[in-house]
Design a protein around this motif. Structure first.
Motif, PDB file in Angstrom:
ATOM      1  N   HIS A 138       0.816  -1.217   0.000  1.00  0.00           N
ATOM      2  CA  HIS A 138       0.000   0.000   0.000  1.00  0.00           C
ATOM      3  C   HIS A 138       0.845   1.260   0.000  1.00  0.00           C
ATOM      4  O   HIS A 138       0.356   2.340  -0.362  1.00  0.00           O
ATOM      5  N   PHE A 139       2.121   1.136   0.391  1.00  0.00           N
ATOM      6  CA  PHE A 139       2.971   2.310   0.523  1.00  0.00           C
ATOM      7  C   PHE A 139       4.274   2.204  -0.271  1.00  0.00           C
ATOM      8  O   PHE A 139       5.102   3.114  -0.214  1.00  0.00           O
ATOM      9  N   LEU A 140       4.464   1.113  -0.989  1.00  0.00           N
ATOM     10  CA  LEU A 140       5.694   0.899  -1.755  1.00  0.00           C
ATOM     11  C   LEU A 140       5.426   1.021  -3.251  1.00  0.00           C
ATOM     12  O   LEU A 140       4.448   0.493  -3.766  1.00  0.00           O
ATOM     13  N   MET A 141       6.336   1.690  -3.944  1.00  0.00           N
ATOM     14  CA  MET A 141       6.281   1.753  -5.390  1.00  0.00           C
ATOM     15  C   MET A 141       6.830   0.456  -5.970  1.00  0.00           C
ATOM     16  O   MET A 141       7.665  -0.187  -5.354  1.00  0.00           O
ATOM     17  N   PRO A 142       6.354   0.087  -7.165  1.00  0.00           N
ATOM     18  CA  PRO A 142       5.440   0.831  -8.032  1.00  0.00           C
ATOM     19  C   PRO A 142       3.954   0.586  -7.765  1.00  0.00           C
ATOM     20  O   PRO A 142       3.108   1.303  -8.259  1.00  0.00           O
ATOM     21  N   ALA A 143       3.632  -0.424  -6.936  1.00  0.00           N
ATOM     22  CA  ALA A 143       2.221  -0.793  -6.769  1.00  0.00           C
ATOM     23  C   ALA A 143       1.397   0.343  -6.166  1.00  0.00           C
ATOM     24  O   ALA A 143       0.243   0.554  -6.552  1.00  0.00           O
ATOM     25  N   ALA A 144       1.984   1.076  -5.223  1.00  0.00           N
ATOM     26  CA  ALA A 144       1.216   2.115  -4.532  1.00  0.00           C
ATOM     27  C   ALA A 144       0.644   3.145  -5.495  1.00  0.00           C
ATOM     28  O   ALA A 144      -0.419   3.722  -5.236  1.00  0.00           O
ATOM     29  N   ALA A 145       1.324   3.359  -6.596  1.00  0.00           N
ATOM     30  CA  ALA A 145       0.862   4.362  -7.556  1.00  0.00           C
ATOM     31  C   ALA A 145      -0.430   3.943  -8.249  1.00  0.00           C
ATOM     32  O   ALA A 145      -1.121   4.787  -8.822  1.00  0.00           O
ATOM     33  N   LEU A 146      -0.773   2.654  -8.195  1.00  0.00           N
ATOM     34  CA  LEU A 146      -1.966   2.160  -8.884  1.00  0.00           C
ATOM     35  C   LEU A 146      -3.177   2.017  -7.967  1.00  0.00           C
ATOM     36  O   LEU A 146      -4.253   1.645  -8.433  1.00  0.00           O
ATOM     37  N   MET A 147      -3.017   2.320  -6.688  1.00  0.00           N
ATOM     38  CA  MET A 147      -4.054   1.945  -5.724  1.00  0.00           C
ATOM     39  C   MET A 147      -5.075   3.025  -5.419  1.00  0.00           C
ATOM     40  O   MET A 147      -6.061   2.753  -4.735  1.00  0.00           O
ATOM     41  N   GLY A 148      -4.866   4.230  -5.864  1.00  0.00           N
ATOM     42  CA  GLY A 148      -5.825   5.285  -5.579  1.00  0.00           C
ATOM     43  C   GLY A 148      -5.898   5.597  -4.098  1.00  0.00           C
ATOM     44  O   GLY A 148      -4.915   5.490  -3.361  1.00  0.00           O
ATOM     45  N   HIS A 149      -7.085   5.972  -3.628  1.00  0.00           N
ATOM     46  CA  HIS A 149      -7.277   6.247  -2.202  1.00  0.00           C
ATOM     47  C   HIS A 149      -7.205   4.933  -1.425  1.00  0.00           C
ATOM     48  O   HIS A 149      -7.502   3.856  -1.953  1.00  0.00           O
ATOM     49  N   LEU A 150      -6.830   5.039  -0.155  1.00  0.00           N
ATOM     50  CA  LEU A 150      -6.693   3.860   0.698  1.00  0.00           C
ATOM     51  C   LEU A 150      -7.673   3.932   1.863  1.00  0.00           C
ATOM     52  O   LEU A 150      -7.843   4.994   2.478  1.00  0.00           O
ATOM     53  N   ARG A 151      -8.309   2.808   2.155  1.00  0.00           N
ATOM     54  CA  ARG A 151      -9.170   2.691   3.320  1.00  0.00           C
ATOM     55  C   ARG A 151      -8.868   1.361   4.019  1.00  0.00           C
ATOM     56  O   ARG A 151      -8.482   0.385   3.371  1.00  0.00           O
ATOM     57  N   LEU A 152      -9.063   1.344   5.330  1.00  0.00           N
ATOM     58  CA  LEU A 152      -8.731   0.164   6.135  1.00  0.00           C
ATOM     59  C   LEU A 152      -9.980  -0.357   6.834  1.00  0.00           C
ATOM     60  O   LEU A 152     -10.720   0.410   7.455  1.00  0.00           O
ATOM     61  N   VAL A 153     -10.208  -1.667   6.732  1.00  0.00           N
ATOM     62  CA  VAL A 153     -11.315  -2.337   7.416  1.00  0.00           C
ATOM     63  C   VAL A 153     -10.724  -3.269   8.464  1.00  0.00           C
ATOM     64  O   VAL A 153      -9.934  -4.158   8.142  1.00  0.00           O
TER      65      VAL A 153
END
Length: 466
Positions: A183-198
């Motif tokens: 959720h916080f590491l590139m390159p994946a984080a750039a594709l995730m948009g807004h973040l929410r936690l359940v």
């Protein structure tokens, strides 16, 4: 159900945390219901009556998808479920059996506006097949809004690697149970948009990484004076403008007295004290709280001598830029006073070579290995900054503003961290606080800012923490 909002768990840690919940009396099915219904709350709000398409995979992430779909269906929402493959876990099969609507095949093309990716969640370590990727790409292209559950399919949760170059951009990612490194590491984080936690009831996990929190700062004490608040020396070199940027940032981050040492650039602001004497004379002052060296220092013999002189002082220090390229283990051998290093990717690789680290693994593992080999707190900076301490602590920053990709912003970061160190904060805490203030200053500076504007915004970021 509440979550621990600042911890970040690897796949192995998350599995162990879930197993602990099950051992305490829960079950896989119960946890799936909690996670899926919690995610459905977000999907329901975003859909706002628009039709939803949920893509379910074979494992428990697919099971979460069936729970989400059933929660939307029972509320009267329009929802279509596509099964990419048949469920292969007991919990996923049970969740599908509880879904009261029709389940479509992978070739279906429902007319929805919200796409929910529940194909694969965390735990995937190799690219999915081309046919499954084609289903994801087709559905993502045909829906206006895209939501990933836990992590987007075809992302390595622990490293942030993208396993398939065709993976689409998502507007929202809903993490289940705890944040994951990706959720916080590139390159994946750039594709995730807004973040929410359940949350699903996971307790705090020992030795888990953390998300850098907003600092809890306060105004100076009633009897404070400039030296008690911290005297910071910023060593200038061949390009003194970089050190001046760091000094300007440091003024807004808490230190009471910031001095520019060595070469003095033209146009030094009146409120920055410049000491052009030989560095040995300047460092003879016994009141130093912290020192910063590296910005525009140069890589010649005189620059190396200046670095050795700074490291010989019984004072905490921050090393940045050229200082990192000049550093060798012998320079810090036997040193007992704290050091913080702030390398970008190229400098990180150079330090790994100098200190005998392999450079293998994801960014957090590399930063931690270097911290333990060198004894320094490492701020592996970038759009996905990671802070690591020799004692094993690791912290991830929130995703940084892309406007920080301009010259001089690293100098501002180093000055901000050094200022927090000068106030007496422990090195790891100073690094975390500096990274947070730097990110908040970027947010406050708006779009298309210069490093100078960023430095001026540090004080406003500090004020936001009072």
């Amino acid at each position: 159900m509440p979550a621990v909002p600042d911890q970040i768990l690897t796949v192995a840690q998350m599995r162990a945390a879930e197993e602990a919940l099950i051992a305490a009396g829960s079950s896989v099915d119960a946890l799936m219901q909690i996670a899926g219904r919690g995610a459905a709350e977000w999907v329901w709000r975003i859909a706002a009556g628009r039709p939803v398409t949920v893509l379910c995979g074979p494992g428990n992430n697919g099971g979460d998808g069936y729970v989400i779909a059933e929660a939307i269906r029972t509320r009267g929402g329009a929802v279509s479920v596509i099964a990419a493959t048949e469920p292969k876990t007991d919990a996923a099969r049970n969740a599908r059996a509880l879904f009261g609507g029709q389940v479509l095949g992978p070739d279906a093309a429902p007319k929805g506006e919200i796409f929910v990716d529940c194909l694969f969640g965390s735990g995937l370590t190799r690219a999915m097949s081309d046919d499954l990727m084609a289903v994801v790409a087709r559905l993502a292209a045909s829906h206006a809004y895209r939501i990933a559950i836990d992590v987007p399919s075809d992302v390595d949760s622990d490293s942030g690697a993208i396993l398939n170059a065709e993976l689409p951009q998502f507007d929202l990612t809903i993490s289940l149970g705890a944040w994951k490194p990706a959720h916080f590491l590139m390159p994946a984080a750039a594709l995730m948009g807004h973040l929410r936690l359940v949350g699903i009831g996971v307790c705090r996990v020992d030795y888990a990484a953390m998300l850098v929190p907003q600092p809890r700062l306060k105004a100076p004490a009633a009897d404070a004076h400039k030296y008690r608040r911290g005297l910071l020396g910023v060593v200038a070199g061949a390009m003194p403008g970089a050190a001046l940027l760091a000094a300007r940032a440091a003024q807004g981050a808490g230190a009471g007295y910031v001095k520019l040492l060595g070469a003095v650039p033209a146009g030094v602001p009146m409120d920055i004290v410049a000491d052009p004497r030989a560095l040995t004379a300047s460092l003879a002052d016994k009141r130093w709280s912290a020192l910063l060296i590296g910005q525009g220092l140069g890589r010649h013999a005189a620059a190396r001598d200046a670095l050795v002189e700074v490291l010989a002082q019984s004072v905490p220090a921050v090393l940045d830029a050229d200082a990192l390229m000049l550093l060798f283990p012998g320079f810090v051998s036997g040193r007992s006073y704290p050091l913080i290093a702030t390398p970008h990717e190229g400098e990180l690789a150079a330090l790994e070579g100098a200190f005998g680290c392999s450079g293998e693994g994801a960014k957090p593992a590399r930063a931690l290995a270097l911290a333990q080999a060198s004894g320094m707190v490492i701020v592996a900076k970038g759009p996905d900054s990671v802070i690591a301490a020799p004692d094993g602590r690791v912290a991830f920053s929130h995703r940084a503003s892309s406007w920080l990709s301009t010259a001089g912003t690293g100098d501002v970061l180093a000055g901000t961290i050094a200022s927090r160190l000068a106030t007496g904060e422990a090195p790891f805490d100073a690094a975390c606080e500096g990274v947070w203030l730097h990110g908040e200053a970027a947010r406050l500076a708006g779009a298309a800012f210069t490093a100078g504007k960023l430095a001026e915004s540090v004080g406003a970021a500090y004020a936001a923490c009072l």
